[in-house]
Design a protein around this motif. Structure first.
Motif, mmCIF file in Angstrom:
data_model
loop_
_atom_site.group_PDB
_atom_site.id
_atom_site.type_symbol
_atom_site.label_atom_id
_atom_site.label_comp_id
_atom_site.label_asym_id
_atom_site.label_seq_id
_atom_site.Cartn_x
_atom_site.Cartn_y
_atom_site.Cartn_z
ATOM 1 N N LYS A 87 39.176 34.271 35.177
ATOM 2 C CA LYS A 87 39.995 34.422 36.372
ATOM 3 C C LYS A 87 39.224 35.076 37.507
ATOM 4 O O LYS A 87 39.790 35.819 38.314
ATOM 5 C CB LYS A 87 41.255 35.231 36.031
ATOM 6 N N LEU A 88 37.950 34.775 37.603
ATOM 7 C CA LEU A 88 37.158 35.314 38.711
ATOM 8 C C LEU A 88 37.604 34.733 40.047
ATOM 9 O O LEU A 88 37.381 35.326 41.098
ATOM 10 C CB LEU A 88 35.670 35.028 38.504
ATOM 11 N N GLY A 89 38.229 33.545 40.007
ATOM 12 C CA GLY A 89 38.670 32.922 41.248
ATOM 13 C C GLY A 89 37.646 31.952 41.813
ATOM 14 O O GLY A 89 36.480 31.948 41.422
ATOM 15 N N TYR A 90 38.104 31.110 42.744
ATOM 16 C CA TYR A 90 37.251 30.080 43.334
ATOM 17 C C TYR A 90 36.402 29.384 42.268
ATOM 18 O O TYR A 90 35.171 29.459 42.281
ATOM 19 C CB TYR A 90 36.352 30.683 44.419
ATOM 20 N N PRO A 91 37.048 28.680 41.334
ATOM 21 C CA PRO A 91 36.329 28.123 40.178
ATOM 22 C C PRO A 91 35.326 27.027 40.537
ATOM 23 O O PRO A 91 34.497 26.671 39.702
ATOM 24 C CB PRO A 91 37.461 27.579 39.298
ATOM 25 N N ARG A 92 35.382 26.519 41.752
ATOM 26 C CA ARG A 92 34.331 25.577 42.132
ATOM 27 C C ARG A 92 32.959 26.237 42.088
ATOM 28 O O ARG A 92 31.947 25.564 41.920
ATOM 29 C CB ARG A 92 34.612 24.997 43.531
ATOM 30 N N ARG A 93 32.949 27.565 42.213
ATOM 31 C CA ARG A 93 31.676 28.276 42.081
ATOM 32 C C ARG A 93 31.056 28.034 40.713
ATOM 33 O O ARG A 93 29.826 27.932 40.584
ATOM 34 C CB ARG A 93 31.886 29.792 42.271
ATOM 35 N N ALA A 94 31.901 27.958 39.689
ATOM 36 C CA ALA A 94 31.388 27.750 38.326
ATOM 37 C C ALA A 94 30.757 26.375 38.195
ATOM 38 O O ALA A 94 29.690 26.225 37.586
ATOM 39 C CB ALA A 94 32.519 27.931 37.313
ATOM 40 N N LEU A 95 31.422 25.366 38.771
ATOM 41 C CA LEU A 95 30.857 24.016 38.704
ATOM 42 C C LEU A 95 29.537 23.929 39.449
ATOM 43 O O LEU A 95 28.584 23.302 38.996
ATOM 44 C CB LEU A 95 31.839 22.999 39.295
ATOM 45 N N ARG A 96 29.487 24.567 40.610
ATOM 46 C CA ARG A 96 28.253 24.498 41.400
ATOM 47 C C ARG A 96 27.116 25.247 40.719
ATOM 48 O O ARG A 96 25.958 24.823 40.765
ATOM 49 C CB ARG A 96 28.503 25.051 42.805
ATOM 50 N N LEU A 97 27.450 26.374 40.111
ATOM 51 C CA LEU A 97 26.413 27.129 39.407
ATOM 52 C C LEU A 97 25.897 26.332 38.209
ATOM 53 O O LEU A 97 24.692 26.332 37.910
ATOM 54 C CB LEU A 97 26.991 28.480 38.960
#
Length: 301
Positions: A87-97
DNA sequence: GAATCGTGGGC
DNA sequence: TGCCCAAGATT
């Protein structure tokens, strides 16, 4: 011209005082430990975008344990990465990373690049993160400009109550002018400026009594005037698509496999908004639909 | 430049 | 779930 030709040598801030203060008081955050790799720094900086330190720390430690190299993360299905993002938020960050990790593994020898322009070419890495990695992981001279640094500069240099709206080039130039020429000192000053903004030069109730540069802070000398710029825009959350997307994704994170549409329907009563949000999650690649019409995190079916 | 993208804590 | 804010990036 912001500086007077009659006073060309006076530095706006004394780097030594800030660097010494940082050396003496910096919080022992795990991504600051000696020997942390560029990968560790990149993961931390990405997680820290718009996200408080306390929420990031346990997730960062889990990621470093599970995926000590970019190639380790890249080998995971996207859905597993989104789930581990929690639940860190802004999960698109995970995909981009995850995508960046694949590129680093394939094209950069599994080592996070140290060159700012090379970093900027990677997904999810922008003006701030590229320079933060260059400075904090590799000790390079690079103006690291985040919301904290912008506030410190607005006050200490410009004598304003807070920073105005961001402007990447002007902000970079502003901070660049403060950095010493040599890489090591500049990198330490960048870390010090951020720390100062986080723990001393805070938005509300700044601890000026504890500030190492209060004696030559323009804001102090001006009598600490209130912020006079344009009103800050406040983002709504309740009732927005972001809230609905968060609820939808939370169902999928908590499931072990694909779920029926009815399970997603339960989280929001407005069907139109619900469908729009589910569509946008599909478009973003955060959700996939199975052949039998159920929904799942990407790559998990 | 402005809008959009999560989540939770402090007040 | 009131308002404001938090180590931004992308379109």
């Amino acid at each position: 011209m912001k500086t007077s030709a009659a006073n060309p040598v006076a530095p706006p801030l004394n780097p030594i005082e800030l660097i010494d203060w940082f050396a003496a008081t910096a919080r022992p955050l795990p991504w600051r430990a000696p020997g942390i790799t560029g990968w560790g720094v990149l993961v931390s900086e990405t997680m820290l975008q718009q996200t408080p330190v306390n929420r990031v720390q346990p997730i960062w430690e889990e990621w470093m344990r599970r995926w000590p190299l970019p190639s380790d993360l890249a080998a995971e299905p996207q859905g597993e990465v989104v789930r581990a993002w929690g639940k860190l938020g802004y999960p698109r960050r995970a995909l981009r990373l995850h995508e960046a990790a694949g590129i680093i593994a394939a094209e950069h020898g599994d080592v996070v690049p140290s060159d700012v322009n090379t970093l900027l070419a990677l997904p999810g890495i922008g003006a701030y993160t590229a320079r933060a990695v260059a400075a904090f992981a590799y000790g390079k001279r690079a103006p690291v400009v985040d919301t904290n640094v912008r506030r410190v500069v607005a006050r200490a240099v410009h004598g304003a109550g807070d920073a105005g709206p961001p402007s990447t080039k002007r902000d970079l130039d502003d901070v660049d002018a403060l950095l010493p020429d040599d890489d090591a000192s500049a990198a330490r000053l960048s870390a010090a400026l951020m720390e100062l903004g986080q723990v001393v030069c805070t938005v509300r109730s700044p601890l000026c009594e504890s500030c190492p540069i209060a004696h030559d802070c323009a804001w102090q000398h001006a009598g600490r005037p209130a912020y006079a710029g344009p009103p800050k825009k406040v983002q709504k959350f309740a009732g927005t698509d972001r809230q609905v997307r968060g609820k939808l994704l939370d169902v999928l994170r908590g499931a072990t496999g694909p779920v029926q549409r009815e399970q997603l329907d339960a989280v929001w009563s407005d069907a139109g908004q619900r469908d729009r949000c589910l569509d946008s999650l599909l478009v973003d690649g955060l959700v996939e639909q199975t052949d039998d019409g159920r929904f799942a995190l990407p790559g998990e079916h």
